[in-house]
Design a protein around this motif. Sequence first.
Motif, PDB file in Angstrom:
ATOM      1  N   MET A 215       0.832  -1.186   0.000  1.00  0.00           N
ATOM      2  CA  MET A 215       0.000   0.000   0.000  1.00  0.00           C
ATOM      3  C   MET A 215       0.879   1.253   0.000  1.00  0.00           C
ATOM      4  O   MET A 215       1.875   1.315   0.694  1.00  0.00           O
ATOM      5  CB  MET A 215      -0.902   0.030   1.227  1.00  0.00           C
ATOM      6  N   ALA A 216       0.450   2.228  -0.758  1.00  0.00           N
ATOM      7  CA  ALA A 216       1.184   3.491  -0.842  1.00  0.00           C
ATOM      8  C   ALA A 216       0.674   4.456   0.233  1.00  0.00           C
ATOM      9  O   ALA A 216      -0.460   4.349   0.687  1.00  0.00           O
ATOM     10  CB  ALA A 216       1.005   4.104  -2.220  1.00  0.00           C
ATOM     11  N   GLN A 217       1.538   5.374   0.608  1.00  0.00           N
ATOM     12  CA  GLN A 217       1.154   6.396   1.581  1.00  0.00           C
ATOM     13  C   GLN A 217       1.259   7.767   0.933  1.00  0.00           C
ATOM     14  O   GLN A 217       2.184   8.029   0.166  1.00  0.00           O
ATOM     15  CB  GLN A 217       2.046   6.333   2.813  1.00  0.00           C
ATOM     16  N   TYR A 218       0.308   8.631   1.262  1.00  0.00           N
ATOM     17  CA  TYR A 218       0.273   9.997   0.741  1.00  0.00           C
ATOM     18  C   TYR A 218       0.317  10.950   1.923  1.00  0.00           C
ATOM     19  O   TYR A 218      -0.496  10.827   2.852  1.00  0.00           O
ATOM     20  CB  TYR A 218      -1.001  10.219  -0.073  1.00  0.00           C
ATOM     21  N   THR A 219       1.257  11.879   1.909  1.00  0.00           N
ATOM     22  CA  THR A 219       1.360  12.867   2.975  1.00  0.00           C
ATOM     23  C   THR A 219       0.511  14.082   2.619  1.00  0.00           C
ATOM     24  O   THR A 219       0.726  14.703   1.580  1.00  0.00           O
ATOM     25  CB  THR A 219       2.820  13.294   3.201  1.00  0.00           C
ATOM     26  N   VAL A 220      -0.456  14.383   3.468  1.00  0.00           N
ATOM     27  CA  VAL A 220      -1.322  15.546   3.274  1.00  0.00           C
ATOM     28  C   VAL A 220      -0.603  16.747   3.877  1.00  0.00           C
ATOM     29  O   VAL A 220      -0.125  16.682   5.013  1.00  0.00           O
ATOM     30  CB  VAL A 220      -2.684  15.348   3.974  1.00  0.00           C
ATOM     31  N   VAL A 221      -0.525  17.843   3.121  1.00  0.00           N
ATOM     32  CA  VAL A 221       0.113  19.063   3.605  1.00  0.00           C
ATOM     33  C   VAL A 221      -0.925  20.171   3.716  1.00  0.00           C
ATOM     34  O   VAL A 221      -1.974  20.124   3.068  1.00  0.00           O
ATOM     35  CB  VAL A 221       1.281  19.506   2.690  1.00  0.00           C
ATOM     36  N   LEU A 222      -0.633  21.174   4.540  1.00  0.00           N
ATOM     37  CA  LEU A 222      -1.531  22.315   4.682  1.00  0.00           C
ATOM     38  C   LEU A 222      -1.454  23.150   3.412  1.00  0.00           C
ATOM     39  O   LEU A 222      -0.387  23.657   3.069  1.00  0.00           O
ATOM     40  CB  LEU A 222      -1.132  23.161   5.892  1.00  0.00           C
ATOM     41  N   PRO A 223      -2.587  23.271   2.692  1.00  0.00           N
ATOM     42  CA  PRO A 223      -2.555  24.057   1.451  1.00  0.00           C
ATOM     43  C   PRO A 223      -2.530  25.559   1.734  1.00  0.00           C
ATOM     44  O   PRO A 223      -2.914  26.005   2.821  1.00  0.00           O
ATOM     45  CB  PRO A 223      -3.858  23.664   0.751  1.00  0.00           C
ATOM     46  N   GLN A 224      -2.086  26.317   0.756  1.00  0.00           N
ATOM     47  CA  GLN A 224      -2.067  27.775   0.851  1.00  0.00           C
ATOM     48  C   GLN A 224      -3.335  28.302   0.185  1.00  0.00           C
ATOM     49  O   GLN A 224      -3.557  28.063  -1.002  1.00  0.00           O
ATOM     50  CB  GLN A 224      -0.829  28.345   0.172  1.00  0.00           C
ATOM     51  N   TYR A 225      -4.173  28.999   0.951  1.00  0.00           N
ATOM     52  CA  TYR A 225      -5.453  29.488   0.438  1.00  0.00           C
ATOM     53  C   TYR A 225      -5.401  30.931  -0.038  1.00  0.00           C
ATOM     54  O   TYR A 225      -6.355  31.420  -0.596  1.00  0.00           O
ATOM     55  CB  TYR A 225      -6.554  29.312   1.484  1.00  0.00           C
ATOM     56  N   GLY A 226      -4.300  31.611   0.184  1.00  0.00           N
ATOM     57  CA  GLY A 226      -4.165  32.997  -0.259  1.00  0.00           C
ATOM     58  C   GLY A 226      -2.704  33.380  -0.301  1.00  0.00           C
ATOM     59  O   GLY A 226      -1.868  32.746   0.340  1.00  0.00           O
ATOM     60  N   MET A 227      -2.395  34.407  -1.071  1.00  0.00           N
ATOM     61  CA  MET A 227      -0.995  34.816  -1.243  1.00  0.00           C
ATOM     62  C   MET A 227      -0.310  35.143   0.084  1.00  0.00           C
ATOM     63  O   MET A 227       0.854  34.847   0.270  1.00  0.00           O
ATOM     64  CB  MET A 227      -0.909  36.025  -2.177  1.00  0.00           C
ATOM     65  N   GLY A 228      -1.038  35.741   1.031  1.00  0.00           N
ATOM     66  CA  GLY A 228      -0.423  36.130   2.296  1.00  0.00           C
ATOM     67  C   GLY A 228      -0.436  35.054   3.358  1.00  0.00           C
ATOM     68  O   GLY A 228       0.126  35.233   4.440  1.00  0.00           O
ATOM     69  N   MET A 229      -1.056  33.928   3.081  1.00  0.00           N
ATOM     70  CA  MET A 229      -1.160  32.869   4.090  1.00  0.00           C
ATOM     71  C   MET A 229       0.190  32.191   4.284  1.00  0.00           C
ATOM     72  O   MET A 229       0.768  31.674   3.340  1.00  0.00           O
ATOM     73  CB  MET A 229      -2.211  31.837   3.660  1.00  0.00           C
ATOM     74  N   GLN A 230       0.664  32.201   5.534  1.00  0.00           N
ATOM     75  CA  GLN A 230       1.944  31.570   5.858  1.00  0.00           C
ATOM     76  C   GLN A 230       1.776  30.360   6.768  1.00  0.00           C
ATOM     77  O   GLN A 230       2.615  29.478   6.795  1.00  0.00           O
ATOM     78  CB  GLN A 230       2.881  32.581   6.504  1.00  0.00           C
ATOM     79  N   ASP A 231       0.676  30.350   7.540  1.00  0.00           N
ATOM     80  CA  ASP A 231       0.419  29.229   8.444  1.00  0.00           C
ATOM     81  C   ASP A 231      -1.066  29.154   8.757  1.00  0.00           C
ATOM     82  O   ASP A 231      -1.839  30.004   8.320  1.00  0.00           O
ATOM     83  CB  ASP A 231       1.249  29.347   9.731  1.00  0.00           C
ATOM     84  N   GLY A 232      -1.441  28.130   9.493  1.00  0.00           N
ATOM     85  CA  GLY A 232      -2.830  27.965   9.901  1.00  0.00           C
ATOM     86  C   GLY A 232      -2.896  27.144  11.174  1.00  0.00           C
ATOM     87  O   GLY A 232      -2.003  26.346  11.457  1.00  0.00           O
TER      88      GLY A 232
END
Length: 80
Positions: free
Chosen positions: A1-18
């Motif tokens: 089975m393969a594993q996929y790492t989910v990352v925090l997407p960027q929803y706007g140009m100024g978004m740096q974290d969430g």
Amino acid sequence: MAQYTVVLPQYGMGMQDGEIVKWLKGPGDKVEEGESLVEVEAAKTTVEVPSPVSGTLLEIVAREGETVDVRAPIAVIETG
């Protein structure tokens, strides 16, 4: 089975974290591509992050209340 790492997407140009507000799925849960996985607060707006793939949620990397950088790992999904 393969594993996929989910990352925090960027929803706007100024978004740096969430901040991880609430996980909607837990380890062992089946998820479908496009199904909401987690609620994230960024720039005082709460958004739901959809699963990028179908499979089983193996691990939650970022805990509720934790602030993570854009493109940082937040979960691992086992696919196929």
